[in-house]
Design a protein around this motif. Structure first.
Motif, short mmCIF file in Angstrom:
data_model
loop_
_atom_site.label_atom_id
_atom_site.label_comp_id
_atom_site.label_asym_id
_atom_site.label_seq_id
_atom_site.Cartn_x
_atom_site.Cartn_y
_atom_site.Cartn_z
N UNK A 78 -1.02 8.45 -12.50
CA UNK A 78 -2.35 8.69 -11.77
C UNK A 78 -2.65 8.29 -10.54
N UNK A 79 -1.79 7.83 -9.87
CA UNK A 79 -1.90 7.07 -8.69
C UNK A 79 -1.32 8.16 -7.59
N UNK A 80 -2.01 8.37 -6.52
CA UNK A 80 -1.76 8.94 -5.16
C UNK A 80 -0.55 8.28 -4.35
N UNK A 81 -0.75 6.85 -4.68
CA UNK A 81 0.11 5.89 -3.88
C UNK A 81 0.26 4.66 -4.97
N UNK A 82 1.26 4.87 -5.68
CA UNK A 82 1.64 3.86 -6.59
C UNK A 82 1.74 2.41 -6.37
N UNK A 83 2.26 2.25 -5.11
CA UNK A 83 2.08 0.97 -4.34
C UNK A 83 0.71 0.13 -4.13
N UNK A 84 0.08 1.17 -3.65
CA UNK A 84 -1.30 0.69 -3.34
C UNK A 84 -2.18 0.17 -4.52
N UNK B 114 3.07 -10.28 -1.76
CA UNK B 114 4.65 -10.02 -1.50
C UNK B 114 5.10 -9.40 -2.95
N UNK B 115 5.64 -8.30 -2.62
CA UNK B 115 6.35 -7.69 -3.66
C UNK B 115 7.75 -7.95 -3.86
N UNK B 116 8.39 -8.88 -4.84
CA UNK B 116 9.70 -9.21 -4.78
C UNK B 116 10.39 -8.16 -5.37
N UNK C 258 7.67 -4.51 1.66
CA UNK C 258 7.34 -4.62 0.55
C UNK C 258 7.51 -3.28 -0.24
N UNK C 259 7.23 -2.07 0.82
CA UNK C 259 7.52 -0.92 0.23
C UNK C 259 8.86 -0.51 -0.18
N UNK C 260 9.66 -1.11 0.37
CA UNK C 260 11.08 -0.80 0.24
C UNK C 260 11.55 -1.51 -1.13
#
Length: 267
Positions: free
Chosen positions: A242-248, A182-184, A73-75
């Motif tokens: 503003x996010x340290x981890x945009x994915x999360x 899921x991150x499509x 998903x991170x990819x």
């Protein structure tokens, strides 16, 4: 020549689909104002705080998201991120420079009105009979007096504000679980339930009722998505900033929005 036009429309329009879940509706509706509320830091809180606010731990446990494919998903998230900043944002900027805001809002009204069957069927299935009535009234008024939906006469003169509903929502209302996250690629954040919902909603859209040329349908959807991107706040950009981890942050924001939406429909 026809094949070339089709391929050109496809290449141009496919990247635009990422906005469906990134900026599908307003900033407040999708992610909430202030994405920092959704940044959940790893680790445990200070033990001294547990006695003072046990609800914090309960909320953290309740908000867990099943994400067994996080590496993959991170990819896809990285791909979508670059697609947005390298392709979608420049296209949005150029589109906004060419068309005035009032024209873009009218185009947005048209496409929203065209999707009325999706909203009507799902609000009906969710037992939101008042909302389904509002959807029907809005469609009749805006299609006629509003000139095929380009004008929102129903809201401006009859105080009939938009009511939305999708099939993923409907499934959630009947207590069907969201499954795993899921991150499509291109489409963005989702889950198993909402992915099924997107497919279901596709068959309720009028595009499926008429025999449209593939190129025309792709061009129409591309116009709808880039226009929607141009009239909604840059929510994704705010989250990244503003996010340290945009994915999360994006994952939590999406899950929080969908869960609150479904819970509000059950009341």
């Amino acid at each position: 020549m026809k094949l070339w036009r089709l391929l050109t429309a496809f290449v141009i329009s496919v990247p635009l689909l990422v906005i469906v879940l990134l900026t599908g509706v307003s900033a407040e509706d999708t992610y909430g104002i202030g994405g920092h509320h959704y940044i959940l830091e790893e680790g445990v809180p200070d033990p001294d705080l547990l006695g003072e606010d046990e609800e914090w731990l309960d909320e953290q446990i309740e908000f867990e998201i099943f994400d067994p494919f996080e590496p993959l998903n991170r990819v896809f998230f990285t791909f979508n991120d670059r697609l947005y900043f390298w392709v979608l944002k420049p296209v949005k900027t150029g589109y906004s420079a060419v068309l005035p805001e009032d024209v873009r809002l009218s185009i947005g009204n048209f496409f929203y009105n065209l999707a009325a069957p999706i909203n009507f069927v799902n609000t009906l299935l969710q037992g939101r009979f008042r909302d389904s009535g509002v959807v029907l009234k809005r469609f009749l008024i805006n299609t006629t007096v509003g000139v095929y939906g380009f004008g929102d006469v129903a809201a401006e003169h009859f105080d009939l504000q938009p009511a939305r509903g999708d099939f993923g929502e409907t499934l959630g209302t009947y207590n069907i679980g969201e499954g795993f996250y899921i991150c499509w690629p291109v489409f963005g954040p989702s889950n198993v339930r909402d992915t099924v919902g997107i497919v279901g909603d596709m068959y309720l859209h009028p595009n499926k009722w008429v025999d449209l040329d593939s190129g025309v349908e792709i061009a129409g959807r591309a116009t709808e998505f880039i226009n929607r991107l141009s009239i909604t706040p840059p929510v994704y950009e705010e989250i990244v900033e503003i996010s340290l981890d945009p994915y999360v942050a994006t994952r939590e924001a999406y899950a929080d929005y969908r869960r609150k939406l479904i819970e509000s429909n059950k009341k």
